[in-house]
Write a protein that holds these residues in place. Structure first.
Motif, PDB file in Angstrom:
ATOM      1  N   VAL A  53       0.836  -1.202   0.000  1.00 31.76           N
ATOM      2  CA  VAL A  53       0.000   0.000   0.000  1.00 31.76           C
ATOM      3  C   VAL A  53       0.869   1.250   0.000  1.00 31.76           C
ATOM      4  O   VAL A  53       0.710   2.152  -0.825  1.00 31.76           O
ATOM      5  CB  VAL A  53      -0.952   0.023   1.212  1.00 31.76           C
ATOM      6  CG1 VAL A  53      -1.706   1.352   1.264  1.00 31.76           C
ATOM      7  CG2 VAL A  53      -1.936  -1.129   1.145  1.00 31.76           C
ATOM      8  N   ASN A  54       1.816   1.316   0.930  1.00 35.78           N
ATOM      9  CA  ASN A  54       2.669   2.508   1.074  1.00 35.78           C
ATOM     10  C   ASN A  54       3.814   2.455   0.069  1.00 35.78           C
ATOM     11  O   ASN A  54       4.780   1.700   0.248  1.00 35.78           O
ATOM     12  CB  ASN A  54       3.227   2.587   2.494  1.00 35.78           C
ATOM     13  CG  ASN A  54       2.142   2.823   3.515  1.00 35.78           C
ATOM     14  OD1 ASN A  54       1.204   3.572   3.273  1.00 35.78           O
ATOM     15  ND2 ASN A  54       2.261   2.171   4.654  1.00 35.78           N
ATOM     16  N   LEU A  55       3.689   3.234  -0.984  1.00 32.68           N
ATOM     17  CA  LEU A  55       4.706   3.286  -2.024  1.00 32.68           C
ATOM     18  C   LEU A  55       5.061   4.741  -2.323  1.00 32.68           C
ATOM     19  O   LEU A  55       4.250   5.642  -2.077  1.00 32.68           O
ATOM     20  CB  LEU A  55       4.193   2.616  -3.310  1.00 32.68           C
ATOM     21  CG  LEU A  55       3.913   1.110  -3.246  1.00 32.68           C
ATOM     22  CD1 LEU A  55       3.190   0.663  -4.506  1.00 32.68           C
ATOM     23  CD2 LEU A  55       5.206   0.323  -3.059  1.00 32.68           C
ATOM     24  N   PRO A  56       6.254   4.994  -2.859  1.00 30.77           N
ATOM     25  CA  PRO A  56       6.613   6.365  -3.225  1.00 30.77           C
ATOM     26  C   PRO A  56       5.688   6.913  -4.314  1.00 30.77           C
ATOM     27  O   PRO A  56       5.208   6.175  -5.162  1.00 30.77           O
ATOM     28  CB  PRO A  56       8.051   6.211  -3.751  1.00 30.77           C
ATOM     29  CG  PRO A  56       8.540   4.907  -3.200  1.00 30.77           C
ATOM     30  CD  PRO A  56       7.337   4.025  -3.098  1.00 30.77           C
ATOM     31  N   TYR A  62      -3.730   3.175  -6.024  1.00 33.34           N
ATOM     32  CA  TYR A  62      -3.665   3.782  -7.353  1.00 33.34           C
ATOM     33  C   TYR A  62      -3.203   2.760  -8.388  1.00 33.34           C
ATOM     34  O   TYR A  62      -3.823   2.609  -9.451  1.00 33.34           O
ATOM     35  CB  TYR A  62      -2.708   4.976  -7.332  1.00 33.34           C
ATOM     36  CG  TYR A  62      -2.418   5.550  -8.709  1.00 33.34           C
ATOM     37  CD1 TYR A  62      -3.290   6.450  -9.304  1.00 33.34           C
ATOM     38  CD2 TYR A  62      -1.276   5.155  -9.417  1.00 33.34           C
ATOM     39  CE1 TYR A  62      -3.036   6.958 -10.570  1.00 33.34           C
ATOM     40  CE2 TYR A  62      -1.008   5.659 -10.677  1.00 33.34           C
ATOM     41  CZ  TYR A  62      -1.892   6.555 -11.254  1.00 33.34           C
ATOM     42  OH  TYR A  62      -1.634   7.043 -12.518  1.00 33.34           O
ATOM     43  N   TRP A  63      -2.119   2.050  -8.071  1.00 34.23           N
ATOM     44  CA  TRP A  63      -1.594   1.091  -9.049  1.00 34.23           C
ATOM     45  C   TRP A  63      -2.540  -0.076  -9.246  1.00 34.23           C
ATOM     46  O   TRP A  63      -2.639  -0.640 -10.344  1.00 34.23           O
ATOM     47  CB  TRP A  63      -0.209   0.619  -8.625  1.00 34.23           C
ATOM     48  CG  TRP A  63       0.826   1.694  -8.723  1.00 34.23           C
ATOM     49  CD1 TRP A  63       1.581   2.220  -7.725  1.00 34.23           C
ATOM     50  CD2 TRP A  63       1.204   2.412  -9.920  1.00 34.23           C
ATOM     51  NE1 TRP A  63       2.394   3.214  -8.198  1.00 34.23           N
ATOM     52  CE2 TRP A  63       2.190   3.352  -9.548  1.00 34.23           C
ATOM     53  CE3 TRP A  63       0.801   2.352 -11.247  1.00 34.23           C
ATOM     54  CZ2 TRP A  63       2.785   4.213 -10.463  1.00 34.23           C
ATOM     55  CZ3 TRP A  63       1.387   3.214 -12.169  1.00 34.23           C
ATOM     56  CH2 TRP A  63       2.361   4.124 -11.778  1.00 34.23           C
ATOM     57  N   ILE A  78       0.011  -6.649   0.306  1.00 38.34           N
ATOM     58  CA  ILE A  78       0.818  -6.988   1.479  1.00 38.34           C
ATOM     59  C   ILE A  78       1.157  -5.662   2.157  1.00 38.34           C
ATOM     60  O   ILE A  78       1.818  -4.824   1.581  1.00 38.34           O
ATOM     61  CB  ILE A  78       2.090  -7.763   1.090  1.00 38.34           C
ATOM     62  CG1 ILE A  78       2.826  -7.092  -0.084  1.00 38.34           C
ATOM     63  CG2 ILE A  78       1.752  -9.200   0.733  1.00 38.34           C
ATOM     64  CD1 ILE A  78       4.165  -7.721  -0.402  1.00 38.34           C
ATOM     65  N   SER A  79       0.678  -5.486   3.370  1.00 40.17           N
ATOM     66  CA  SER A  79       0.804  -4.162   3.978  1.00 40.17           C
ATOM     67  C   SER A  79       0.885  -4.244   5.488  1.00 40.17           C
ATOM     68  O   SER A  79       0.325  -5.150   6.112  1.00 40.17           O
ATOM     69  CB  SER A  79      -0.398  -3.296   3.579  1.00 40.17           C
ATOM     70  OG  SER A  79      -0.337  -2.041   4.231  1.00 40.17           O
ATOM     71  N   ALA A  80       1.593  -3.267   6.068  1.00 42.47           N
ATOM     72  CA  ALA A  80       1.654  -3.143   7.520  1.00 42.47           C
ATOM     73  C   ALA A  80       0.379  -2.510   8.063  1.00 42.47           C
ATOM     74  O   ALA A  80       0.122  -2.563   9.262  1.00 42.47           O
ATOM     75  CB  ALA A  80       2.865  -2.312   7.930  1.00 42.47           C
TER      76      ALA A  80
END
Length: 233
Positions: A53-56, A62-63, A78-80
């Protein structure tokens, strides 16, 4: 060889996932450009995507939406992030599963195998493309598109699944539990409010096609397409 794209900005975790996948005979590819994940996706043409989820720059939601415009391949987040709303957002943006970190690698592999079987293996839909028609409305669930009298709308994966269930059972009522099962299958998190959200969205898509009141609510039971379908415009 089955190709799996890993979109994870934690380099150490991405490396561990890559090694684990290759150990089990998969072709693992790690995204190295988070500004244009779609370019990597189109080059690799993976059968499954592991997506953080957390991406630059742009987040995983969005992707996921971008991938869903061109592909119905399984997408596993896959995410915290472990909040229920994060899981709801992932599913509504087109994901097939949501795995929270830290995770057990054997569980991840089991979920990957399950999704691959469902999409391409023994549980996959046999034969050619599915097409459903009802009184001028045509649904292409695998393309996630619907057409009516020359108009066309794009659907999310969940919207396509919901509309397909209603069209297959027309004119019968499809109860809420059945729809939830189809929408989320074996997912661990289920919130009935998300069904209401998706019904509302499908109604709007049908309205965009020129069909007013396209889904009828049967109080205490579920939903169905109206029997006066052609007149409900």
């Amino acid at each position: 060889m089955t190709a799996i794209l890993i979109v994870e900005d934690d380099a150490k975790l991405a490396e561990l996932l890559e090694g684990y996948l290759e150990k089990y005979g998969y072709q693992a590819e790690v995204a190295d450009n988070f500004n244009d994940v779609m370019a990597i996706f189109e080059r690799i043409e993976p059968q499954l995507v592991l997506l953080d989820v957390n991406l630059p720059k742009f987040d995983g939601y969005y992707w996921c939406r971008q991938i869903r415009k061109t592909s119905v391949c399984p997408i596993l987040f896959i995410s915290a992030r472990s909040e229920q709303m994060d899981q709801v957002m992932a599913l509504e943006h087109g994901a097939d599963d949501y795995i929270t970190k830290p995770f057990n690698y054997d569980v991840v592999m089991a979920k990957i195998r399950s999704q691959l079987r469902r999409a391409y293996g023994e549980y996959a839909q046999a034969g050619g493309e599915r097409i459903h028609e009802q009184s001028g409305l045509t649904l292409y669930p695998e393309r996630m598109e619907a057409t009516y009298e020359g108009r066309e709308v794009s659907l999310s994966k969940k919207e396509a699944v919901l509309l397909e269930a209603l069209m297959k059972q027309y004119p019968k009522v499809v109860n809420r539990d059945s729809l939830l099962e189809k929408l989320w299958d074996d997912e661990s998190f289920v919130d009935e409010n998300t069904l209401n959200v998706n019904v509302t969205r499908v109604r709007k898509k049908l309205k965009d096609l020129g069909i007013e009141n396209g889904i009828e609510t049967v109080r205490g039971e579920g939903y169905r397409l109206p029997t006066d379908w052609k007149g409900a415009r």
